[in-house]
Design a protein around this motif. Structure first.
Motif, PDB file in Angstrom:
ATOM      1  N   ALA A 142       0.626  -1.171  -0.096  1.00  0.00           N
ATOM      2  CA  ALA A 142       0.020   0.078   0.090  1.00  0.00           C
ATOM      3  C   ALA A 142       0.776   1.325   0.020  1.00  0.00           C
ATOM      4  O   ALA A 142       0.469   2.396  -0.692  1.00  0.00           O
ATOM      5  N   GLN A 143       1.875   1.288   0.643  1.00  0.00           N
ATOM      6  CA  GLN A 143       2.959   2.402   0.979  1.00  0.00           C
ATOM      7  C   GLN A 143       3.354   2.511  -0.493  1.00  0.00           C
ATOM      8  O   GLN A 143       3.660   3.831  -1.048  1.00  0.00           O
ATOM      9  N   THR A 144       3.905   1.525  -1.202  1.00  0.00           N
ATOM     10  CA  THR A 144       4.536   1.654  -2.544  1.00  0.00           C
ATOM     11  C   THR A 144       3.510   2.230  -3.582  1.00  0.00           C
ATOM     12  O   THR A 144       3.655   3.375  -4.351  1.00  0.00           O
ATOM     13  N   LEU A 145       2.210   1.952  -3.337  1.00  0.00           N
ATOM     14  CA  LEU A 145       1.000   2.213  -4.268  1.00  0.00           C
ATOM     15  C   LEU A 145       0.869   3.658  -4.087  1.00  0.00           C
ATOM     16  O   LEU A 145       0.619   4.258  -5.177  1.00  0.00           O
ATOM     17  N   ALA A 146       0.922   4.123  -2.883  1.00  0.00           N
ATOM     18  CA  ALA A 146       0.416   5.588  -2.478  1.00  0.00           C
ATOM     19  C   ALA A 146       1.555   6.388  -3.156  1.00  0.00           C
ATOM     20  O   ALA A 146       1.254   7.516  -3.713  1.00  0.00           O
ATOM     21  N   VAL A 147       2.702   6.095  -2.818  1.00  0.00           N
ATOM     22  CA  VAL A 147       3.891   6.940  -3.256  1.00  0.00           C
ATOM     23  C   VAL A 147       3.685   6.966  -5.098  1.00  0.00           C
ATOM     24  O   VAL A 147       4.047   8.019  -5.403  1.00  0.00           O
ATOM     25  N   ALA A 148       3.645   5.896  -5.695  1.00  0.00           N
ATOM     26  CA  ALA A 148       3.501   5.847  -6.975  1.00  0.00           C
ATOM     27  C   ALA A 148       2.335   6.822  -7.687  1.00  0.00           C
ATOM     28  O   ALA A 148       2.551   7.596  -8.647  1.00  0.00           O
ATOM     29  N   LEU A 149       1.302   6.681  -7.108  1.00  0.00           N
ATOM     30  CA  LEU A 149       0.108   7.227  -7.562  1.00  0.00           C
ATOM     31  C   LEU A 149       0.463   8.795  -7.208  1.00  0.00           C
ATOM     32  O   LEU A 149       0.080   9.746  -8.150  1.00  0.00           O
ATOM     33  N   GLN A 150       0.732   9.280  -6.148  1.00  0.00           N
ATOM     34  CA  GLN A 150       1.149  10.751  -5.937  1.00  0.00           C
ATOM     35  C   GLN A 150       1.973  11.269  -6.853  1.00  0.00           C
ATOM     36  O   GLN A 150       2.016  12.230  -7.428  1.00  0.00           O
ATOM     37  N   GLN A 151       3.311  10.579  -7.166  1.00  0.00           N
ATOM     38  CA  GLN A 151       4.064  10.999  -8.052  1.00  0.00           C
ATOM     39  C   GLN A 151       3.787  11.124  -9.555  1.00  0.00           C
ATOM     40  O   GLN A 151       4.131  12.358 -10.293  1.00  0.00           O
ATOM     41  N   VAL A 152       2.903  10.277  -9.882  1.00  0.00           N
ATOM     42  CA  VAL A 152       2.225  10.559 -11.321  1.00  0.00           C
ATOM     43  C   VAL A 152       1.299  11.621 -11.198  1.00  0.00           C
ATOM     44  O   VAL A 152       1.200  12.087 -12.160  1.00  0.00           O
ATOM     45  N   LEU A 153       0.525  11.615 -10.092  1.00  0.00           N
ATOM     46  CA  LEU A 153      -0.503  12.956  -9.939  1.00  0.00           C
ATOM     47  C   LEU A 153       0.488  13.976 -10.029  1.00  0.00           C
ATOM     48  O   LEU A 153      -0.328  15.213 -10.530  1.00  0.00           O
ATOM     49  N   ASP A 154       1.521  14.087  -9.756  1.00  0.00           N
ATOM     50  CA  ASP A 154       2.219  15.359  -9.789  1.00  0.00           C
ATOM     51  C   ASP A 154       3.034  15.482 -10.842  1.00  0.00           C
ATOM     52  O   ASP A 154       3.796  16.589 -11.158  1.00  0.00           O
ATOM     53  N   GLY A 155       2.860  14.781 -11.945  1.00  0.00           N
ATOM     54  CA  GLY A 155       3.379  14.950 -13.186  1.00  0.00           C
ATOM     55  C   GLY A 155       4.677  14.089 -13.444  1.00  0.00           C
ATOM     56  O   GLY A 155       5.208  14.439 -14.775  1.00  0.00           O
ATOM     57  N   ASP A 156       5.061  13.166 -12.691  1.00  0.00           N
ATOM     58  CA  ASP A 156       6.264  12.586 -12.962  1.00  0.00           C
ATOM     59  C   ASP A 156       5.836  11.001 -13.306  1.00  0.00           C
ATOM     60  O   ASP A 156       4.845  10.644 -12.987  1.00  0.00           O
ATOM     61  N   GLN A 157       6.691  10.399 -13.945  1.00  0.00           N
ATOM     62  CA  GLN A 157       6.641   8.767 -14.123  1.00  0.00           C
ATOM     63  C   GLN A 157       7.100   7.938 -12.983  1.00  0.00           C
ATOM     64  O   GLN A 157       8.064   8.345 -12.122  1.00  0.00           O
ATOM     65  N   TRP A 158       6.517   6.881 -12.750  1.00  0.00           N
ATOM     66  CA  TRP A 158       6.958   6.125 -11.787  1.00  0.00           C
ATOM     67  C   TRP A 158       6.981   4.761 -12.434  1.00  0.00           C
ATOM     68  O   TRP A 158       5.772   4.440 -12.963  1.00  0.00           O
ATOM     69  N   ALA A 159       8.033   3.906 -12.131  1.00  0.00           N
ATOM     70  CA  ALA A 159       7.953   2.368 -12.324  1.00  0.00           C
ATOM     71  C   ALA A 159       9.226   1.806 -11.578  1.00  0.00           C
ATOM     72  O   ALA A 159      10.181   2.579 -11.405  1.00  0.00           O
ATOM     73  N   PRO A 160       9.025   0.644 -11.417  1.00  0.00           N
ATOM     74  CA  PRO A 160      10.174  -0.184 -10.729  1.00  0.00           C
ATOM     75  C   PRO A 160      11.793   0.132 -11.563  1.00  0.00           C
ATOM     76  O   PRO A 160      11.479   0.380 -12.636  1.00  0.00           O
ATOM     77  N   ALA A 161      12.665   0.091 -10.909  1.00  0.00           N
ATOM     78  CA  ALA A 161      14.000   0.437 -11.657  1.00  0.00           C
ATOM     79  C   ALA A 161      14.395  -0.553 -12.763  1.00  0.00           C
ATOM     80  O   ALA A 161      14.785  -0.345 -13.802  1.00  0.00           O
ATOM     81  N   ALA A 162      13.723  -1.762 -12.564  1.00  0.00           N
ATOM     82  CA  ALA A 162      13.939  -2.940 -13.517  1.00  0.00           C
ATOM     83  C   ALA A 162      13.301  -2.604 -14.869  1.00  0.00           C
ATOM     84  O   ALA A 162      13.728  -3.130 -15.913  1.00  0.00           O
ATOM     85  N   ALA A 163      12.201  -1.996 -14.933  1.00  0.00           N
ATOM     86  CA  ALA A 163      11.549  -1.371 -16.042  1.00  0.00           C
ATOM     87  C   ALA A 163      12.466  -0.594 -16.942  1.00  0.00           C
ATOM     88  O   ALA A 163      12.363  -0.729 -18.167  1.00  0.00           O
ATOM     89  N   HIS A 164      13.178   0.270 -16.191  1.00  0.00           N
ATOM     90  CA  HIS A 164      14.260   1.331 -17.036  1.00  0.00           C
ATOM     91  C   HIS A 164      15.309   0.516 -17.507  1.00  0.00           C
ATOM     92  O   HIS A 164      15.909   1.058 -18.541  1.00  0.00           O
ATOM     93  N   ALA A 165      15.634  -0.540 -17.007  1.00  0.00           N
ATOM     94  CA  ALA A 165      16.790  -1.283 -17.353  1.00  0.00           C
ATOM     95  C   ALA A 165      16.597  -2.362 -18.229  1.00  0.00           C
ATOM     96  O   ALA A 165      17.288  -2.929 -19.166  1.00  0.00           O
ATOM     97  N   ALA A 166      15.335  -2.676 -18.712  1.00  0.00           N
ATOM     98  CA  ALA A 166      14.780  -3.506 -19.598  1.00  0.00           C
ATOM     99  C   ALA A 166      15.368  -3.063 -21.136  1.00  0.00           C
ATOM    100  O   ALA A 166      15.097  -1.628 -21.089  1.00  0.00           O
TER     101      ALA A 166
END
Length: 224
Positions: free
Chosen positions: A109-133
């Protein structure tokens, strides 16, 4: 007031999302869809929503096709993919096809909350592994560009074709004549660069989560 759209066919997961959103955005308005038909109606009714949370495995979504189509039709709507498919390549493909974020369903739930808030603030959010793929292939990106050219009705016809429906069945579902379906089919073939129904489904199938598992549709006499 913040408006969030949730598209997921699992009631328990929608309930979990509601709980997280209520905690970080208590005044937010939540609207939900359990399949793609309900999803498209929801987005049409509320195109200025602040965020859409989209499950890749929702009935009718057919891999990344729904994401690609929605980004083309509603470029102003930020979309975050929420999925149980957590392979880094799947996450990266979602980002490459226009998602603002990717949240694994295993996230707490904590990760979900951080991710949602970051996207609502206009930033992208994804696990680090996504960007390394590795990025989605040029071939897949080309198919996505072609799918973006389809009108909403043409896209629905393509989705139904991919589900194995015949022209008569598609016409019944859409409330149009078989001749109208054939006209849509001709436009779909032209835009996808396909010569027949089977090729159209296999081309669009490159946007599937598992492209190798895509099967050809049934042929019918006189079909486009």
């Amino acid at each position: 007031m913040t408006t969030l759209l949730i598209a997921d066919d699992h009631p328990l997961f929608r309930e979990a999302l509601r709980g997280v959103v209520a905690r970080i955005l208590p005044q937010a308005v939540l609207r939900e869809a359990h399949d793609t038909d309900a999803l498209y109606a929801l987005v049409e009714a509320d195109p200025d929503a602040d965020l859409l949370l989209l499950d890749l495995n929702m009935p009718g979504a057919q891999g990344f096709s729904a994401l690609v189509h929605l980004r083309a039709q509603h470029p102003q709507l930020p979309i975050v993919v929420v999925s149980a498919r957590e392979e880094p390549t799947v996450m990266r493909r979602a980002l490459d096809h226009g998602a603002m974020g990717f949240i694994p369903k295993s996230a707490d739930a904590q990760t979900l909350a951080v991710a949602l808030q970051q996207v609502l603030d206009g930033d992208q959010w994804a696990p680090a592994a996504a960007h390394a793929a590795p990025a989605a292939s040029a071939d897949e990106q080309d198919v996505a560009a072609r799918v973006r050219e389809l009108t909403p009705q043409q896209f629905r016809v393509l989705q139904m074709l991919g589900a194995g429906m015949l022209n008569k069945q598609i016409g019944y579902e859409l409330g149009v004549s078989e001749a109208t379906v054939k006209a849509h089919m001709s436009a779909i073939l032209r835009k996808l660069g396909a010569t027949n129904r089977t090729q159209a489904v296999l081309i669009a199938g490159r946007l599937a989560l598992d492209p190798g598992a895509v099967t050809a549709p049934p042929e019918e006499p006189g079909a486009a």
